[in-house]
Design a protein around this motif. Structure first.
Motif, short mmCIF file in Angstrom:
data_model
loop_
_atom_site.label_atom_id
_atom_site.label_comp_id
_atom_site.label_asym_id
_atom_site.label_seq_id
_atom_site.Cartn_x
_atom_site.Cartn_y
_atom_site.Cartn_z
N GLY A 188 -41.19 -19.75 14.91
CA GLY A 188 -40.83 -19.88 16.23
C GLY A 188 -40.43 -18.43 16.92
N ARG A 189 -39.52 -18.45 17.75
CA ARG A 189 -38.93 -17.12 18.37
C ARG A 189 -38.39 -16.28 17.24
NH1 ARG A 189 -35.19 -18.97 22.78
NH2 ARG A 189 -34.22 -17.16 22.48
N ASP A 190 -38.64 -15.01 17.36
CA ASP A 190 -38.30 -13.84 16.36
C ASP A 190 -36.71 -14.13 16.20
OD1 ASP A 190 -38.89 -11.96 14.40
OD2 ASP A 190 -37.85 -10.61 15.93
N GLU A 191 -36.04 -13.93 17.25
CA GLU A 191 -34.51 -13.83 17.27
C GLU A 191 -33.93 -15.06 16.72
OE1 GLU A 191 -35.33 -14.97 21.61
OE2 GLU A 191 -36.35 -13.91 19.97
N LEU A 192 -34.40 -16.01 16.90
CA LEU A 192 -33.97 -17.48 16.31
C LEU A 192 -34.37 -17.33 14.87
CD1 LEU A 192 -34.68 -19.99 19.10
CD2 LEU A 192 -32.37 -19.09 18.69
N ILE A 193 -35.47 -17.13 14.17
CA ILE A 193 -35.84 -16.99 13.03
C ILE A 193 -34.72 -16.18 12.07
CG2 ILE A 193 -37.68 -16.41 11.12
CD1 ILE A 193 -38.20 -19.12 12.50
N LYS A 194 -34.67 -14.93 12.94
CA LYS A 194 -33.73 -14.03 12.11
C LYS A 194 -32.40 -14.71 12.07
CE LYS A 194 -36.03 -9.68 13.32
NZ LYS A 194 -36.17 -8.56 14.43
N LYS A 195 -31.99 -15.20 12.96
CA LYS A 195 -30.64 -15.77 12.93
C LYS A 195 -30.43 -16.87 11.60
CE LYS A 195 -27.13 -17.89 16.09
NZ LYS A 195 -26.78 -18.51 17.21
N ALA B 175 -46.92 -24.54 23.97
CA ALA B 175 -46.29 -25.44 25.16
C ALA B 175 -44.72 -24.79 25.30
CB ALA B 175 -45.87 -26.81 24.45
N GLY B 176 -44.47 -23.93 24.48
CA GLY B 176 -43.38 -23.13 24.72
C GLY B 176 -41.93 -23.60 23.87
N THR B 177 -42.17 -24.16 22.88
CA THR B 177 -40.93 -24.58 21.94
C THR B 177 -40.50 -23.46 21.18
OG1 THR B 177 -42.38 -26.46 21.54
CG2 THR B 177 -40.50 -26.16 19.72
N ASP B 178 -39.30 -23.44 21.07
CA ASP B 178 -38.49 -22.30 20.61
C ASP B 178 -38.79 -22.01 18.86
OD1 ASP B 178 -37.30 -21.09 23.07
OD2 ASP B 178 -36.57 -23.10 23.16
N LEU B 179 -38.35 -23.38 18.33
CA LEU B 179 -38.43 -23.46 16.82
C LEU B 179 -39.64 -24.65 16.60
CD1 LEU B 179 -34.83 -22.73 15.71
CD2 LEU B 179 -37.06 -21.10 15.43
N VAL B 180 -40.32 -24.61 15.72
CA VAL B 180 -41.10 -25.62 15.31
C VAL B 180 -40.96 -26.06 13.76
CG1 VAL B 180 -43.32 -26.79 15.00
CG2 VAL B 180 -43.04 -25.22 16.88
N CYS B 181 -40.55 -27.16 13.36
CA CYS B 181 -40.29 -27.41 11.88
C CYS B 181 -41.41 -28.33 11.39
CB CYS B 181 -39.05 -28.07 11.62
SG CYS B 181 -37.48 -27.54 12.41
#
Length: 281
Positions: A130-137, A107-113
């Protein structure tokens, strides 16, 4: 409020985050989110699925696809807290639909917990995808060191998730084995239990999924009920066995649900119940 009495707003206060609530308890509209995003600085949208309670009646809320589109329109991430973490379609088993991790990502969610246990069926853990750049952060945050999973937990998660990749979750993961049992299988096992014990009554019943997921959802089952002289003493006896047996007390009878017992555990259960019957409790 999540497990152990921890409340999400309290966690946010300690983190320094500011919680901006939108909508009302029973009805939330996409425009509520849009108004909040338009009128003040917002860091992200957090959507929390009702994984361990049910809101019924005159209710509505935007779906995750609409929220993702709005979040990206305002250039903020959408975080979806799914709780139970279903990877299989629960409707296949006669249950209500539990939002799946794959659906949220698509659906386009950036992070799923979601949880590593509950409907995943692995060790207790919290998983974020989720998105690679956010996971790395997230991985670079100082708290990641304190909260990281240990090797035993990672080994358990790896073994569990491999069953999904091999399309064998229903056969190998206990929670899905229990959910997928047919009523015919359960009836046959209860008949065997009664035959081996020589006592007991068989009656229809309902198995509650529980475990912080699928609130109020049940599956049909067959129950074996034992009329016991002293139910409380019997429950204590069963719990003190080398391999404890947890019974349900209903209408002054001990009730046993085969959906909560794996087939390879049947003989252990019968051994324990035979001991209880001979003990005369």
């Amino acid at each position: 409020e999540i497990g152990g009495g921890f409340r999400l707003p309290d966690v946010m206060v300690q983190s320094g985050a500011r919680l901006v609530e939108v909508g009302t308890t029973n009805r939330v509209h996409l425009s509520d989110f849009e108004n909040a995003l338009s009128n003040q600085p917002i860091a992200m949208i957090l959507h929390a699925h009702h994984s361990n309670f049910k809101l019924v009646g005159f209710t509505s809320e935007p779906d995750i696809t609409e929220l993702a589109s709005l979040a990206h329109q305002f250039n903020v991430p959408l975080v979806d807290d799914l709780g139970s973490g279903a990877l299989l379609d629960t409707t296949r088993f006669g249950l209500g639909h539990e939002p799946m991790v794959q659906e949220s990502i698509s659906a386009g969610t950036d992070l799923v917990c979601f949880s590593g246990d509950k409907l995943i069926g692995g060790p207790q853990a919290g998983i974020i995808v989720g998105r690679d750049e956010l996971i790395k952060k997230l991985k670079k945050h100082p708290l990641a060191r304190a909260l990281r999973a240990d090797k035993l937990c990672l080994a358990g998660l790896s073994a569990t998730l491999l069953h999904y990749l091999k399309d064998e979750a229903e056969r190998e993961i206990p929670v899905w084995r229990m959910i997928s049992y047919s009523l015919k299988e359960l009836s046959s096992r209860v008949d065997r239990w009664k035959s081996k014990l020589g006592v007991g009554d068989i009656s229809p019943g309902q198995s509650t999924i529980g475990g912080g997921s699928l609130p109020e959802e049940t599956l049909p089952t067959c129950l074996l009920a034992l009329k016991i002289k002293s139910p409380k003493k019997a429950i204590a006896y069963l719990r003190e066995l080398p391999i404890p047996i947890i019974a349900r007390l209903y209408d002054d009878k001990l009730v046993f649900d085969p959906r909560t017992v794996l087939p390879e555990q049947d003989d252990l259960l019968l051994e324990g119940l035979n001991g209880l019957i001979k003990d005369g409790r």
